[in-house]
Design a protein around this motif. Sequence first.
Motif, mmCIF file in Angstrom:
data_model
loop_
_atom_site.group_PDB
_atom_site.id
_atom_site.type_symbol
_atom_site.label_atom_id
_atom_site.label_comp_id
_atom_site.label_asym_id
_atom_site.label_seq_id
_atom_site.Cartn_x
_atom_site.Cartn_y
_atom_site.Cartn_z
ATOM 1 N N ARG A 1 3.017 79.715 83.991
ATOM 2 C CA ARG A 1 2.807 80.189 85.217
ATOM 3 C C ARG A 1 3.751 79.183 86.758
ATOM 4 O O ARG A 1 3.443 78.029 86.578
ATOM 5 N N ARG A 2 3.712 79.598 87.563
ATOM 6 C CA ARG A 2 3.604 78.881 88.779
ATOM 7 C C ARG A 2 2.565 78.085 89.234
ATOM 8 O O ARG A 2 0.842 78.525 89.677
ATOM 9 N N LYS A 3 2.710 77.100 89.361
ATOM 10 C CA LYS A 3 1.362 75.626 89.981
ATOM 11 C C LYS A 3 1.411 75.306 91.486
ATOM 12 O O LYS A 3 2.789 74.814 91.739
ATOM 13 N N VAL A 4 0.640 74.924 91.693
ATOM 14 C CA VAL A 4 0.056 73.925 92.451
ATOM 15 C C VAL A 4 -0.886 73.293 92.318
ATOM 16 O O VAL A 4 -1.575 72.713 91.884
ATOM 17 N N LEU A 5 -0.239 71.245 93.032
ATOM 18 C CA LEU A 5 -1.833 70.854 92.252
ATOM 19 C C LEU A 5 -2.338 70.046 93.884
ATOM 20 O O LEU A 5 -0.480 69.023 94.145
ATOM 21 N N ILE A 6 -3.108 69.981 93.497
ATOM 22 C CA ILE A 6 -3.576 69.271 94.606
ATOM 23 C C ILE A 6 -3.931 67.728 94.501
ATOM 24 O O ILE A 6 -4.890 67.908 93.656
ATOM 25 N N VAL A 7 -3.385 66.778 95.120
ATOM 26 C CA VAL A 7 -3.225 65.546 94.577
ATOM 27 C C VAL A 7 -3.670 64.195 95.170
ATOM 28 O O VAL A 7 -3.262 64.460 96.305
ATOM 29 N N GLY A 8 -4.815 63.504 95.386
ATOM 30 C CA GLY A 8 -4.928 62.287 95.954
ATOM 31 C C GLY A 8 -5.711 60.995 95.217
ATOM 32 O O GLY A 8 -6.927 62.051 93.960
ATOM 33 N N PHE A 9 -5.715 60.105 95.349
ATOM 34 C CA PHE A 9 -5.960 58.962 94.274
ATOM 35 C C PHE A 9 -6.722 57.831 94.958
ATOM 36 O O PHE A 9 -6.999 57.474 96.245
ATOM 37 N N LEU A 10 -7.249 57.290 94.832
ATOM 38 C CA LEU A 10 -7.436 55.440 95.122
ATOM 39 C C LEU A 10 -6.918 54.466 94.775
ATOM 40 O O LEU A 10 -5.679 55.071 94.267
ATOM 41 N N ALA A 11 -7.299 53.463 96.167
ATOM 42 C CA ALA A 11 -5.476 52.479 96.250
ATOM 43 C C ALA A 11 -5.280 52.038 94.583
ATOM 44 O O ALA A 11 -4.538 51.188 94.665
ATOM 45 N N ASP A 12 -6.664 51.690 93.743
ATOM 46 C CA ASP A 12 -6.919 50.390 93.285
ATOM 47 C C ASP A 12 -6.498 51.099 91.739
ATOM 48 O O ASP A 12 -6.936 50.569 90.582
ATOM 49 N N LYS A 13 -5.627 52.129 91.611
ATOM 50 C CA LYS A 13 -5.524 52.908 89.973
ATOM 51 C C LYS A 13 -4.134 52.683 90.584
ATOM 52 O O LYS A 13 -3.541 52.447 91.243
ATOM 53 N N ASP A 14 -3.759 53.176 88.641
ATOM 54 C CA ASP A 14 -2.414 52.922 88.470
ATOM 55 C C ASP A 14 -1.784 53.913 88.896
ATOM 56 O O ASP A 14 -1.538 54.673 87.859
ATOM 57 N N THR A 15 -1.464 54.402 89.878
ATOM 58 C CA THR A 15 -0.332 55.596 90.632
ATOM 59 C C THR A 15 0.226 56.236 90.447
ATOM 60 O O THR A 15 0.955 57.222 90.241
ATOM 61 N N LEU A 16 0.895 54.539 90.641
ATOM 62 C CA LEU A 16 2.413 55.425 89.756
ATOM 63 C C LEU A 16 3.088 55.923 88.878
ATOM 64 O O LEU A 16 3.633 56.525 88.487
ATOM 65 N N THR A 17 2.259 55.424 87.634
ATOM 66 C CA THR A 17 1.940 56.057 86.512
ATOM 67 C C THR A 17 1.556 57.136 85.674
ATOM 68 O O THR A 17 2.358 57.983 85.563
ATOM 69 N N CYS A 18 0.473 57.429 87.227
ATOM 70 C CA CYS A 18 -0.367 58.801 86.728
ATOM 71 C C CYS A 18 1.070 60.074 87.459
ATOM 72 O O CYS A 18 1.161 60.955 87.151
ATOM 73 N N VAL A 19 1.403 58.974 88.839
ATOM 74 C CA VAL A 19 2.626 60.362 89.552
ATOM 75 C C VAL A 19 3.771 60.574 88.582
ATOM 76 O O VAL A 19 4.384 61.399 88.766
ATOM 77 N N GLN A 20 4.301 59.417 88.420
ATOM 78 C CA GLN A 20 5.459 60.219 86.902
ATOM 79 C C GLN A 20 5.836 60.636 85.875
ATOM 80 O O GLN A 20 6.344 61.576 85.789
ATOM 81 N N ASP A 21 4.191 60.499 85.031
ATOM 82 C CA ASP A 21 3.632 61.433 84.547
ATOM 83 C C ASP A 21 3.294 63.174 84.579
ATOM 84 O O ASP A 21 3.738 63.973 84.259
ATOM 85 N N LEU A 22 2.799 63.111 85.757
ATOM 86 C CA LEU A 22 2.550 64.609 87.094
ATOM 87 C C LEU A 22 3.914 64.961 87.243
ATOM 88 O O LEU A 22 3.800 66.663 86.710
ATOM 89 N N CYS A 23 4.867 64.494 87.775
ATOM 90 C CA CYS A 23 6.313 64.985 87.886
ATOM 91 C C CYS A 23 6.857 65.762 86.678
ATOM 92 O O CYS A 23 7.617 66.522 86.859
ATOM 93 N N ALA A 24 6.329 65.809 85.385
ATOM 94 C CA ALA A 24 7.378 65.953 83.936
ATOM 95 C C ALA A 24 6.816 67.513 84.495
ATOM 96 O O ALA A 24 7.016 68.055 83.288
ATOM 97 N N LEU A 25 4.968 67.819 84.935
ATOM 98 C CA LEU A 25 5.167 69.195 85.142
ATOM 99 C C LEU A 25 6.037 70.785 85.655
ATOM 100 O O LEU A 25 6.368 69.728 86.354
#
Length: 450
Positions: free
Chosen positions: A348-372
């Motif tokens: 299915r076509r997906k849209v993901l609204i994403v927002g993080f706090l600055a003290d999280k490991d956002t780089l790893t989270c973003v890298q993993d999300l981009c595989a969707l």
Amino acid sequence: MKRVDKDQTYQQALAILESIPAGMKYKEEIDRVAFLRQIIGWLGFDRLSSKVIRLAGTNGKGSTGKMVTNFLVASGLTVAGFNSPHLFEVREEITWNGDVIAKADFVRAFFDLLAVLDDHEVDLLTEISSFEASFLTAMAFYIRQNPDYLVLEAGLGGELDATNAIPRSDYTILTRIGMDHMRILGDNLTAIAQTKVRMVRKGETIISYAPQRPEVDKVVAEIAQERRNRVFSASMVEIDQVAESGTKRTVTVTVGGQEIEDIHLGLQGSYQLGNLQTAIATWQVLSQIDGVSQIPLAALKSGIATAHMPGRFEYLQDEPRPVIVDGAHNVDGINALIETVQGSFANRRKVLIVGFLADKDTLTCVQDLCALNDTTFIVTTPDNQDRQLAAEDLYQEFLKFTDAKRVLTIANPAQATQYALAHFDQENDVVLATGSFYLVKEVIKAVHNQ
């Protein structure tokens, strides 16, 4: 601060709480846990006879605690709880028999606390953090109500968390432990696990999620040996079958040589199966092994079926397409979300609204999300002035792993939600939001206000 009259209102109580300066007192010079334990003693803890169950871990505390609370309540026991963070108002953190504390009870407990602090010349506004104030208000409520059980979720870490100030505990449930809050808890998994597991008291019983990572199991075994704890692994619960029909799942498990069929899992997300195992293992220990409470099988099933956690893979709409929010905010949580999305919405076509706090490991989270696959990302800014990661900064992190055509920047969460709902409104679309509970609450409000 001056003593406040008992006829104050809920809104006035909130105003006092909101005037507490933001921030934690987690690493101050004084022993915060000992200080809070002293206050709990002043509140009259000696009058409390409840059995105490605490939860610590990186992910799954709220969901596991909700299932445990529900099956205890379904068996006729009284249960008071504490969980965080709240989404919309602070009293959500304190529960009675699974429901949010009544405003009148919150007001009475809060002003009971203020009176005690006043008697001992402790200033709420300068000496207590907002999270500590919430937990101490909960303790004032528990002591007055004296329920059969307390089910308490640690806020951050374990050993140094405010909830560890409770003078005694009978059971600790360890949910999945992973990397999060590294600036405070430690920069490796062993250090984080030690901080969480050291909240366990001598002789207390431990029920641990399975499978934990090897480093975590090692820490649990070492501390349990030192403190003479019994350790029960959730691996005692074998999942034999999972039948899915739309958003409904029916599970068959085997535990203690007994096959249990037709368990309807009310919580969404594939990751909830691990939390289900932990909850059933807790039932097995309480009811079958220790026999401290008789919890019928029907109560177990009812508690699991009726469990609901706002903001945890929660469906806000089903039509014309699903709108789902999930408070995943660390690497393990994001990967659990990805697994669920890939399993349920791969085509299915997906849209993901994403927002993080600055003290999280956002780089790893973003890298993993981009595989969707087949996913557009709308990056936005969560509603937390002190800790938010600006949408533009998050956008730059996405560009390290994917094409700019897949990423939109809409800093305001409500506007980001409105855009997603307007442009992804076909039956084959899916709208999701994740990254922070401070984002999730804004998306929920925007969807409900449309």
